[in-house]
Design an enzyme around this catalytic site. Sequence first.
Site, PDB file in Angstrom:
ATOM      1  CE  LYS A   1      -1.784   2.702   2.838  1.00 29.19           C
ATOM      2  NZ  LYS A   1      -1.634   3.911   1.895  1.00 29.19           N
TER       3      LYS A   1
ATOM      4  CD  GLU B   1      13.210   0.225   9.369  1.00 26.81           C
ATOM      5  OE1 GLU B   1      13.796   1.315   9.847  1.00 26.81           O
ATOM      6  OE2 GLU B   1      13.535  -0.783   9.309  1.00 26.81           O
TER       7      GLU B   1
ATOM      8  CB  CYS C   1      13.444   8.815   8.119  1.00 24.58           C
ATOM      9  SG  CYS C   1      14.236   7.957   7.081  1.00 24.58           S
TER      10      CYS C   1
ATOM     11  CD  GLU D   1      10.218  12.940  11.040  1.00 31.35           C
ATOM     12  OE1 GLU D   1       9.208  12.616  11.281  1.00 31.35           O
ATOM     13  OE2 GLU D   1      11.029  12.548  10.503  1.00 31.35           O
TER      14      GLU D   1
HETATM   15  P1  NAD Z   1       2.587   8.777   7.401  1.00 33.59           P
HETATM   16  O1  NAD Z   1       2.676   8.146   8.607  1.00 33.59           O
HETATM   17  O2  NAD Z   1       1.645   9.802   7.206  1.00 33.59           O
HETATM   18  O3  NAD Z   1       2.118   7.988   6.149  1.00 33.59           O
HETATM   19  C1  NAD Z   1       2.854   6.747   6.026  1.00 33.59           C
HETATM   20  C2  NAD Z   1       1.886   5.613   5.352  1.00 33.59           C
HETATM   21  O4  NAD Z   1       1.139   5.228   6.316  1.00 33.59           O
HETATM   22  C3  NAD Z   1       1.198   5.850   4.068  1.00 33.59           C
HETATM   23  O5  NAD Z   1       1.067   4.919   3.397  1.00 33.59           O
HETATM   24  C4  NAD Z   1      -0.276   6.248   4.719  1.00 33.59           C
HETATM   25  O6  NAD Z   1      -1.372   5.987   3.938  1.00 33.59           O
HETATM   26  C5  NAD Z   1      -0.344   5.144   5.841  1.00 33.59           C
HETATM   27  N1  NAD Z   1      -1.193   5.534   6.843  1.00 33.59           N
HETATM   28  C6  NAD Z   1      -1.522   6.645   7.550  1.00 33.59           C
HETATM   29  N2  NAD Z   1      -2.468   6.246   8.532  1.00 33.59           N
HETATM   30  C7  NAD Z   1      -2.650   5.176   8.349  1.00 33.59           C
HETATM   31  C8  NAD Z   1      -3.563   4.381   9.203  1.00 33.59           C
HETATM   32  N3  NAD Z   1      -4.512   4.571  10.163  1.00 33.59           N
HETATM   33  N4  NAD Z   1      -3.334   2.906   9.173  1.00 33.59           N
HETATM   34  C9  NAD Z   1      -2.662   2.316   8.210  1.00 33.59           C
HETATM   35  N5  NAD Z   1      -1.869   2.991   7.322  1.00 33.59           N
HETATM   36  C10 NAD Z   1      -1.909   4.432   7.537  1.00 33.59           C
HETATM   37  O7  NAD Z   1       4.061   9.243   7.062  1.00 33.59           O
HETATM   38  P2  NAD Z   1       4.154  10.304   5.805  1.00 33.59           P
HETATM   39  O8  NAD Z   1       3.964  11.625   5.814  1.00 33.59           O
HETATM   40  O9  NAD Z   1       3.838   9.428   4.396  1.00 33.59           O
HETATM   41  O10 NAD Z   1       6.038  10.037   5.743  1.00 33.59           O
HETATM   42  C11 NAD Z   1       6.626  10.628   6.499  1.00 33.59           C
HETATM   43  C12 NAD Z   1       7.223   9.972   7.779  1.00 33.59           C
HETATM   44  O11 NAD Z   1       7.527   8.749   7.295  1.00 33.59           O
HETATM   45  C13 NAD Z   1       8.156  10.873   8.653  1.00 33.59           C
HETATM   46  O12 NAD Z   1       7.948  10.607   9.842  1.00 33.59           O
HETATM   47  C14 NAD Z   1       9.475  10.089   8.194  1.00 33.59           C
HETATM   48  O13 NAD Z   1      10.328  10.172   9.276  1.00 33.59           O
HETATM   49  C15 NAD Z   1       9.322   8.657   8.239  1.00 33.59           C
HETATM   50  N6  NAD Z   1       9.848   7.846   7.338  1.00 33.59           N
HETATM   51  C16 NAD Z   1      10.746   6.994   7.983  1.00 33.59           C
HETATM   52  C17 NAD Z   1      11.498   6.167   7.236  1.00 33.59           C
HETATM   53  C18 NAD Z   1      12.487   5.210   7.870  1.00 33.59           C
HETATM   54  O14 NAD Z   1      13.168   4.382   7.267  1.00 33.59           O
HETATM   55  N7  NAD Z   1      12.561   5.313   9.277  1.00 33.59           N
HETATM   56  C19 NAD Z   1      11.725   6.386   5.932  1.00 33.59           C
HETATM   57  C20 NAD Z   1      10.995   7.532   5.287  1.00 33.59           C
HETATM   58  C21 NAD Z   1       9.892   8.154   6.031  1.00 33.59           C
END
Ligand code: NAD
Length: 479
Positions: A172, A247, A281, A375
């Site tokens: 997804k 992650e 991240c 962040e």
């Molecule tokens: P997000 O948490 O808003 O979304 C990530 C994913 O989760 C998306 O696919 C979203 O649709 C899904 N999601 C959101 N709510 C959900 C729910 N209730 N149930 C299931 N899935 C759900 O994050 P974002 O804005 O897309 O990305 C930024 C974040 O990701 C930052 O915090 C960043 O640090 C983190 N990130 C971490 C890594 C790592 O490897 N540690 C890598 C990249 C990004």
Amino acid sequence: MYTTPYINGTPIEEPPSYFSDVINPATLRPFAKVLMARPDHMRKAIDAAYAAKDSWGHTLAAERELILQRAANALESSRQEVVDLLIDEAGSTFGKAQFEVSFTVNMLRAVSGEARRIQGSVMPADVPGMISIALRRPLGVVAGIAPFNFPLVLGTKKVCLALAAGNTFILKPSEETSLLGLKIAEVFQKAGLPAGVLNVVPGDGPTHGPVLFTDQRVRLISFTGSTAVGKMIALECAKHGKKVILELGGKSPLIVMKDADLDYAVSTACFGIFIHQGQICMAGSRIIVEAPIYGAFLERFVAKAKTLKVGDPRDPRTVIGPLIRTSQCGLIDGKIKESVALGARVLIGGTHEGNFYQPTVIADVKPGMPAFRDELFGPVAAVVKADDPDHALKLANDTAYGLSSAVLTNDLQLAMKFAMELEAGMVHINGPTVHDEATVPFGGVKDSGSGREGGHWSMDELTETKWITIQMGQRPYPF
Ligand code: NAD
């Protein structure tokens, strides 16, 4: 280009009126359409992945290796199209988009070899004539939920590691990068992956998360995204007896000691916080500088930040492209304002036009300020003064997060002290906080997650260990 969910090897057919606009974050104009999946699509994807799991689980490692290598070639040959999509859909600059494709091609090639390196063990048995072995079996159906910022790398990473381990997969992608998620499906289809082994289901999290969490056939959720969502997913997985890999977010420190080369420190800091507009991240968003060089560092850092070109992401000279969504600009504004009210100074930036946030340097940042704690996921460098190495370490660890970290010093003893005592999953000595490779144990501690993604660490996470005994001859029983 696929624009509908990809389930069981085929895109879905639906009337055009069901499709949503895909918005370019730089122009804020629609440039394509995509069909967001409904929960019944997700259920079909699970059916398909479940039906394909036995045959895929029994493939030879050589077959899985070959598919991953072919996927690398298929991606390489669609480079231009994928670069365009990374720019148009994800707001990548030209340079970041090229890098992302190259990284992903290389990752597919590196991970293909992991299929052959899944290892078990033979243990001494306590019963005469018994052979006792442990071997690793695929989990079956695995699902991945990916973020928007490096959609090709992070989506493909989840897919290729799971497939190499012999699992079938449901991806997804972020609702902000659905087309890039579907591009991954296209690449694997071109590589000859059998139907059902990979299914890509675009849509938002709250719609699809519950379908994945509650279906007993899905054995593991591999999540990359924000800490708040990750913690909620961990709870759901615990409730439904699923494994989970998390992650999550970060607030990574780059520590600059007084003996560091100043120009190198400035370049390292710039790269670590301004690449992809700080939407990484691992971004080095807290730059902790030892007092004797604090002023000189700030002067050169601001001078360099001023030279970074902001604007058209297609222009190869552009360093700062758009943020993914306008609301993020408002959020960053608020955090900067609050930090300034608590004594921080904005030396450059702090403003935006449309989704383009100016490279921003804030000085005199201290614990307790939002710029230190939160962040921001934007091009905002918080510079912090440290009295000495012990103070720098204390400041670096004063965070809920623990993803990446870095220290610039030529003092080996000091570098190793930081390496051992920094509360982070990853420490880079004399390099930026932003670094990833396909076969390393990528991941964080504390609120930055649990589990590791990459190389054989993933093979362990994505398989289960089965203990098997073989009795040679007959064993004696007590009765
Ligand atoms: P997000 O948490 O808003 O979304 C990530 C994913 O989760 C998306 O696919 C979203 O649709 C899904 N999601 C959101 N709510 C959900 C729910 N209730 N149930 C299931 N899935 C759900 O994050 P974002 O804005 O897309 O990305 C930024 C974040 O990701 C930052 O915090 C960043 O640090 C983190 N990130 C971490 C890594 C790592 O490897 N540690 C890598 C990249 C990004």
